[in-house]
Design a protein around this motif. Structure first.
Motif, mmCIF file in Angstrom:
data_model
loop_
_atom_site.group_PDB
_atom_site.id
_atom_site.type_symbol
_atom_site.label_atom_id
_atom_site.label_comp_id
_atom_site.label_asym_id
_atom_site.label_seq_id
_atom_site.Cartn_x
_atom_site.Cartn_y
_atom_site.Cartn_z
ATOM 1 N N ARG A 196 11.263 -3.627 -0.259
ATOM 2 C CA ARG A 196 12.084 -2.907 0.721
ATOM 3 C C ARG A 196 12.061 -1.398 0.505
ATOM 4 O O ARG A 196 12.052 -0.622 1.444
ATOM 5 N N LEU A 197 12.136 -0.981 -0.764
ATOM 6 C CA LEU A 197 12.396 0.444 -1.038
ATOM 7 C C LEU A 197 11.248 1.153 -1.757
ATOM 8 O O LEU A 197 11.392 2.312 -2.140
ATOM 9 N N VAL A 200 10.332 4.695 -0.837
ATOM 10 C CA VAL A 200 11.315 5.727 -1.208
ATOM 11 C C VAL A 200 11.281 5.952 -2.722
ATOM 12 O O VAL A 200 11.403 7.082 -3.198
ATOM 13 N N TYR A 326 21.597 -6.059 -4.660
ATOM 14 C CA TYR A 326 20.958 -5.594 -3.422
ATOM 15 C C TYR A 326 20.023 -6.646 -2.817
ATOM 16 O O TYR A 326 20.029 -6.881 -1.615
ATOM 17 N N ARG A 331 21.111 -6.323 4.410
ATOM 18 C CA ARG A 331 20.601 -4.960 4.302
ATOM 19 C C ARG A 331 21.279 -4.050 5.320
ATOM 20 O O ARG A 331 21.412 -4.423 6.482
ATOM 21 N N THR A 332 21.741 -2.882 4.875
ATOM 22 C CA THR A 332 22.265 -1.875 5.809
ATOM 23 C C THR A 332 21.664 -0.520 5.399
ATOM 24 O O THR A 332 21.182 -0.365 4.263
ATOM 25 N N ASP A 333 21.727 0.459 6.307
ATOM 26 C CA ASP A 333 21.183 1.788 5.973
ATOM 27 C C ASP A 333 21.922 2.392 4.784
ATOM 28 O O ASP A 333 21.326 3.004 3.896
ATOM 29 N N ARG A 334 23.241 2.193 4.776
ATOM 30 C CA ARG A 334 24.056 2.757 3.688
ATOM 31 C C ARG A 334 23.698 2.078 2.345
ATOM 32 O O ARG A 334 23.559 2.753 1.328
ATOM 33 N N ASP A 336 20.862 0.734 1.566
ATOM 34 C CA ASP A 336 19.537 1.238 1.173
ATOM 35 C C ASP A 336 19.653 2.615 0.519
ATOM 36 O O ASP A 336 19.009 2.896 -0.501
ATOM 37 N N ALA A 337 20.488 3.478 1.120
ATOM 38 C CA ALA A 337 20.612 4.845 0.601
ATOM 39 C C ALA A 337 21.249 4.836 -0.788
ATOM 40 O O ALA A 337 20.780 5.522 -1.711
ATOM 41 N N SER A 340 18.688 3.184 -3.345
ATOM 42 C CA SER A 340 17.550 4.005 -3.768
ATOM 43 C C SER A 340 18.027 5.161 -4.630
ATOM 44 O O SER A 340 17.388 5.503 -5.639
#
Ligand SMILES: Nc1ncnc2c1ncn2[C@@H]1O[C@H](COP(=O)(O)OP(=O)(O)OP(=O)(O)O)[C@@H](O)[C@H]1O
Length: 363
Positions: A196-197, A200, A326, A331-334, A336-337, A340
């Motif tokens: 997923r990440l 990043v 995680y 999964r949400t944008d927040r 993920d932020a 990462s």
């Protein structure tokens, strides 16, 4: 313990009648709540927390007007998955709180069903406190309060034999089977996280993440001579700081564990300070944590250099807990932020302090 039917399952069940009964408990003088105003709090990823303002007709014990009620998730799949976390938090307030000195919100009621999937906790709402943002991180002053509070969790039960049989947790003291089992799950979780990440995180951090996950089994068995009760998710999101004094109150006891004490310390410093701030401060903060253990809790046979080495070793906690949380959650944008940010900081700290080299050096 209350019966299943008495435990609210949704905010609609947080009524004046229920709260009156919950706050009265076995006391001879009843608490009578006239009305309640209930509002949601938090992201509600594993459970639901509500701010509850109560008006009292009778309040003999002086319960505050502003409370937090925590309930299980209304989502059945989440409830099943995290019921051990619910049991941990109830066990903390029921059995552990009186044996440690870390500041937590006052608890006025707790109940859990036999299957662990329905629970209620009534806590004081920490007015005047604020949460620091996980991505921005803590201030230096908040960090000092946080490491002192951590010593007040670990010090009182330092190597306490009762912890070897403490099982109200998803992570009791590891033996070979549980360590390698958790290690395999972490490798899987790290794989999902990298899928997923990975873009990043970049190749260097991805490599540290994968190597750290692969080392979790032997890491969990390192330094078995030192253990304490761990919060395990000791980071900004779970710390409420007083707006003026920066004193801390610690919430969210769903991840209790037993293991190397400095895992909590390392996790906090690696996830809740930005990397440059951590590089500048970590030595001083480790020394302060150690000072409180020695001066206030009389811990002996633990010199500051050993504490520093435990901190370096403990940094793998900052890979273990985030990836497990995680990889198996929505999964949400927040999310993920936050994830990462925490993992980049963790990988930088692990590389800087050669945490993996310590595991290799003492298998
Ligand atoms: N005693 C308290 N005083 C003030 N705010 C609180 C208190 N307890 C919890 N909160 C707020 O409610 C939020 C959720 O609480 P908590 O983290 O304990 O529950 P959770 O079920 O783990 O929630 P999440 O899944 O959102 O992390 C916290 O992030 C905090 O903002």
């Amino acid at each position: 313990m209350s019966t299943d039917t008495a435990i609210p399952r949704s905010p609609d069940d947080i009524t004046a009648e229920w709260l009156s009964a919950a706050l009265t408990g076995d006391a001879p003088d009843p608490v009578r709540v006239d009305s309640v105003e209930v509002r949601p709090l938090g992201a509600g990823l594993t459970g639901s927390a509500y701010s509850v303002r109560a008006r009292y007709a009778a309040n003999p014990g002086g319960v505050p007007d502003h409370l937090v009620v925590k309930l299980a998730s209304e989502n059945h799949a989440i409830r099943e998955r995290v019921s051990l976390g619910y049991r941990s938090e109830i066990a903390f307030y029921a059995d552990v709180l009186d044996r440690v000195e870390i500041p937590t919100p006052a608890c006025f009621h707790r109940s859990i069903s036999d299957d662990g999937q329905t629970f209620a906790l009534v806590l004081a709402h920490m007015d005047g406190h604020e949460q620091s943002d996980q991505i921005d991180g803590c201030t230096n002053e908040q960090a000092v309060h946080a490491v002192r509070a951590l010593a007040a969790l670990h010090g009182p039960l330092w190597c306490d034999p009762s912890l070897t049989s403490f099982t109200s947790t998803a992570m009791p003291l590891a033996d070979e089977q549980t360590a390698y089992g958790l290690g395999e799950v972490t490798v899987m979780a790290a794989g999902i996280t990298v899928d997923r990440l990975g873009d990043v995180l970049g190749p260097a951090h991805t490599e540290v993440l994968r190597r750290s996950a692969a080392a979790v089994g032997p890491w969990l068995l390192s330094r078995p001579e030192r253990f304490a009760l761990l919060h395990s998710d000791y980071r900004s999101d779970n710390l409420l700081f007083h707006a003026e004094s920066s004193e801390v109150t610690v919430i969210d006891w769903q991840t209790l564990a037993v293991g190397l004490p400095a895992r909590d310390l390392a996790y906090f410093l690696a996830t809740s300070l930005v990397s440059e701030q951590r590089d500048a401060l970590d030595r001083r903060l480790v020394e302060e944590y150690h000072r409180v253990l020695v001066d206030e809790y009389g811990i002996t046979g633990y010199d500051v250099e050993t504490c520093w080495e435990d901190y370096r070793l403990g940094l793998l906690q900052a890979v273990l807990v985030p990836t497990l949380g995680y990889a198996f959650a929505d999964r949400t944008d927040r999310a993920d932020a936050i994830m990462s940010t925490m993992l980049i900081r963790a990988c930088e700290a692990i590389a800087r302090h050669d945490a993996l080299g310590l595991i290799d050096a003492r298998p």
